[in-house]
Design a protein around this motif. Sequence first.
Motif, PDB file in Angstrom:
ATOM      1  N   LEU A  76       0.875  -1.169   0.000  1.00 49.77           N
ATOM      2  CA  LEU A  76       0.000   0.000   0.000  1.00 49.77           C
ATOM      3  C   LEU A  76       0.910   1.215   0.000  1.00 49.77           C
ATOM      4  O   LEU A  76       1.767   1.350   0.876  1.00 49.77           O
ATOM      5  N   LEU A  77       0.692   2.123  -0.944  1.00 50.92           N
ATOM      6  CA  LEU A  77       1.714   3.125  -1.215  1.00 50.92           C
ATOM      7  C   LEU A  77       1.107   4.498  -1.448  1.00 50.92           C
ATOM      8  O   LEU A  77       0.170   4.659  -2.243  1.00 50.92           O
ATOM      9  N   ASP A  78       1.634   5.511  -0.738  1.00 49.06           N
ATOM     10  CA  ASP A  78       1.273   6.899  -0.990  1.00 49.06           C
ATOM     11  C   ASP A  78       2.163   7.431  -2.109  1.00 49.06           C
ATOM     12  O   ASP A  78       3.196   6.835  -2.433  1.00 49.06           O
ATOM     13  N   VAL A  79       1.764   8.566  -2.687  1.00 50.74           N
ATOM     14  CA  VAL A  79       2.576   9.171  -3.745  1.00 50.74           C
ATOM     15  C   VAL A  79       3.608  10.127  -3.152  1.00 50.74           C
ATOM     16  O   VAL A  79       4.799  10.035  -3.441  1.00 50.74           O
ATOM     17  N   ASN A  80       3.150  11.031  -2.297  1.00 45.75           N
ATOM     18  CA  ASN A  80       4.055  12.011  -1.695  1.00 45.75           C
ATOM     19  C   ASN A  80       4.683  11.444  -0.431  1.00 45.75           C
ATOM     20  O   ASN A  80       3.987  11.235   0.575  1.00 45.75           O
ATOM     21  N   LEU A  81       5.986  11.220  -0.454  1.00 43.21           N
ATOM     22  CA  LEU A  81       6.699  10.676   0.696  1.00 43.21           C
ATOM     23  C   LEU A  81       7.912  11.565   0.995  1.00 43.21           C
ATOM     24  O   LEU A  81       8.411  12.263   0.100  1.00 43.21           O
ATOM     25  N   ASP A  91      11.056  11.165   1.327  1.00 40.47           N
ATOM     26  CA  ASP A  91      12.331  10.955   0.634  1.00 40.47           C
ATOM     27  C   ASP A  91      12.156  10.429  -0.792  1.00 40.47           C
ATOM     28  O   ASP A  91      13.029   9.752  -1.326  1.00 40.47           O
ATOM     29  N   GLY A  92      11.038  10.747  -1.409  1.00 45.19           N
ATOM     30  CA  GLY A  92      10.836  10.321  -2.784  1.00 45.19           C
ATOM     31  C   GLY A  92       9.358  10.279  -3.131  1.00 45.19           C
ATOM     32  O   GLY A  92       8.499  10.653  -2.330  1.00 45.19           O
ATOM     33  N   ASP A  93       9.045   9.826  -4.347  1.00 40.77           N
ATOM     34  CA  ASP A  93       7.634   9.725  -4.733  1.00 40.77           C
ATOM     35  C   ASP A  93       7.260   8.278  -5.002  1.00 40.77           C
ATOM     36  O   ASP A  93       8.094   7.453  -5.395  1.00 40.77           O
ATOM     37  N   GLY A  94       5.981   7.984  -4.769  1.00 38.19           N
ATOM     38  CA  GLY A  94       5.496   6.623  -4.891  1.00 38.19           C
ATOM     39  C   GLY A  94       5.509   6.074  -6.291  1.00 38.19           C
ATOM     40  O   GLY A  94       5.623   4.859  -6.494  1.00 38.19           O
ATOM     41  N   PHE A  95       5.400   6.932  -7.301  1.00 39.53           N
ATOM     42  CA  PHE A  95       5.395   6.445  -8.678  1.00 39.53           C
ATOM     43  C   PHE A  95       6.720   5.759  -9.020  1.00 39.53           C
ATOM     44  O   PHE A  95       6.737   4.641  -9.545  1.00 39.53           O
ATOM     45  N   HIS A  96       7.816   6.430  -8.711  1.00 39.35           N
ATOM     46  CA  HIS A  96       9.117   5.834  -8.997  1.00 39.35           C
ATOM     47  C   HIS A  96       9.354   4.588  -8.132  1.00 39.35           C
ATOM     48  O   HIS A  96       9.950   3.605  -8.592  1.00 39.35           O
ATOM     49  N   PHE A  97       8.879   4.647  -6.876  1.00 40.27           N
ATOM     50  CA  PHE A  97       9.089   3.491  -6.002  1.00 40.27           C
ATOM     51  C   PHE A  97       8.254   2.298  -6.466  1.00 40.27           C
ATOM     52  O   PHE A  97       8.678   1.152  -6.332  1.00 40.27           O
ATOM     53  N   SER A  98       7.079   2.559  -7.010  1.00 39.82           N
ATOM     54  CA  SER A  98       6.255   1.470  -7.556  1.00 39.82           C
ATOM     55  C   SER A  98       7.002   0.761  -8.678  1.00 39.82           C
ATOM     56  O   SER A  98       6.993  -0.471  -8.773  1.00 39.82           O
ATOM     57  N   GLU A  99       7.657   1.531  -9.530  1.00 35.94           N
ATOM     58  CA  GLU A  99       8.454   0.927 -10.607  1.00 35.94           C
ATOM     59  C   GLU A  99       9.608   0.119 -10.034  1.00 35.94           C
ATOM     60  O   GLU A  99       9.961  -0.952 -10.552  1.00 35.94           O
ATOM     61  N   PHE A 159      -2.187   2.065  -4.684  1.00 37.01           N
ATOM     62  CA  PHE A 159      -1.928   3.445  -4.282  1.00 37.01           C
ATOM     63  C   PHE A 159      -3.071   3.940  -3.401  1.00 37.01           C
ATOM     64  O   PHE A 159      -4.247   3.748  -3.726  1.00 37.01           O
ATOM     65  N   LEU A 160      -2.728   4.583  -2.295  1.00 34.65           N
ATOM     66  CA  LEU A 160      -3.675   5.302  -1.445  1.00 34.65           C
ATOM     67  C   LEU A 160      -3.175   6.741  -1.392  1.00 34.65           C
ATOM     68  O   LEU A 160      -2.206   7.037  -0.690  1.00 34.65           O
ATOM     69  N   THR A 161      -3.807   7.649  -2.114  1.00 39.11           N
ATOM     70  CA  THR A 161      -3.221   8.963  -2.310  1.00 39.11           C
ATOM     71  C   THR A 161      -4.279  10.041  -2.509  1.00 39.11           C
ATOM     72  O   THR A 161      -5.416   9.749  -2.915  1.00 39.11           O
ATOM     73  N   ALA A 162      -3.871  11.282  -2.231  1.00 43.13           N
ATOM     74  CA  ALA A 162      -4.746  12.421  -2.474  1.00 43.13           C
ATOM     75  C   ALA A 162      -4.664  12.898  -3.919  1.00 43.13           C
ATOM     76  O   ALA A 162      -5.438  13.764  -4.333  1.00 43.13           O
ATOM     77  N   HIS A 163      -3.747  12.355  -4.694  1.00 40.62           N
ATOM     78  CA  HIS A 163      -3.618  12.732  -6.105  1.00 40.62           C
ATOM     79  C   HIS A 163      -4.764  12.097  -6.892  1.00 40.62           C
ATOM     80  O   HIS A 163      -4.732  10.901  -7.210  1.00 40.62           O
ATOM     81  N   ASP A 164      -5.784  12.912  -7.196  1.00 40.23           N
ATOM     82  CA  ASP A 164      -6.995  12.365  -7.798  1.00 40.23           C
ATOM     83  C   ASP A 164      -7.213  12.789  -9.252  1.00 40.23           C
ATOM     84  O   ASP A 164      -8.284  12.576  -9.814  1.00 40.23           O
ATOM     85  N   MET A 165      -6.200  13.364  -9.881  1.00 36.68           N
ATOM     86  CA  MET A 165      -6.328  13.720 -11.291  1.00 36.68           C
ATOM     87  C   MET A 165      -6.215  12.472 -12.164  1.00 36.68           C
ATOM     88  O   MET A 165      -5.508  11.517 -11.816  1.00 36.68           O
ATOM     89  N   ASP A 166      -6.899  12.513 -13.294  1.00 38.56           N
ATOM     90  CA  ASP A 166      -6.851  11.363 -14.207  1.00 38.56           C
ATOM     91  C   ASP A 166      -5.412  11.053 -14.617  1.00 38.56           C
ATOM     92  O   ASP A 166      -5.027   9.874 -14.723  1.00 38.56           O
ATOM     93  N   GLU A 167      -4.626  12.098 -14.839  1.00 43.76           N
ATOM     94  CA  GLU A 167      -3.239  11.892 -15.264  1.00 43.76           C
ATOM     95  C   GLU A 167      -2.436  11.156 -14.183  1.00 43.76           C
ATOM     96  O   GLU A 167      -1.568  10.329 -14.491  1.00 43.76           O
TER      97      GLU A 167
END
Length: 227
Positions: free
Chosen positions: A50-55, A57-65, A77-85
């Motif tokens: 379970l991963l947030d985007v804003n962390l 020491d880094g961002d969840g997108f890169h860590f997911s990869e 992902f559990l995040t406040a980033h709710d844009m389609d992009e």
Amino acid sequence: MENILIIEDDEMLNDGLCFNLQRAGLHPVPAYNLRQARAYMKEQEFQMFLLDVNLPDGDGFHFSEEIRSGSSAPIVFLTAHDMDEDMIRGFEAGADDYITKPFNIRIVLQRIQAILRRCEPAKEEQVHRCGSLEVDLENRTVSKNGEVLTLTPTEFKLLQVFIRNPGQVLTRQVLLDKLWDQDGNFVDEHTLTINISRLRGKIEDDNNSYIKTVYGMGYQWMEENKR
């Protein structure tokens, strides 16, 4: 019990997720930054992230990869980033689900459990039938033409190895390695030969010869091989 790594820097939210996952019979491990997450990943395997985007020491997108490069475990992902992009980027980074905050914890639990059910490995068929034999791997019983056979523990283990590797030539060394148990009970080549001979005598008949000797190589389990 499934180990789930929760990478969320909001301590109250992380604690709440851990509490609810524990109540659901899961084993959550809290991490509040990527450094902690990487350390935990070196120590144990996880069945979900379970991963947030804003962390911090880094961002969840890169860590997911990064996770996906070495693990096939599902990522949510559990995040406040709710844009389609953002959602598209999350799925492109390897996510299996993308849940935006604020969320209903009961719905999150249902989605987590649904993903875990889909990822469960297929259960091995416990009753194996071939020719006149029926082998119950769970209850460790063997019957031939409906009559229960008496096999020693070594004979049953040997039969189990053959059944799980149909058609594959198993060398004597491979079989010896398989028969060596955790208690250190040693099986030498002479004992292996005797056990194979005894097993053949118990399970084979005029119509079925299951254990084929491949000269110079080892043995091969043949399903319903007629004499």
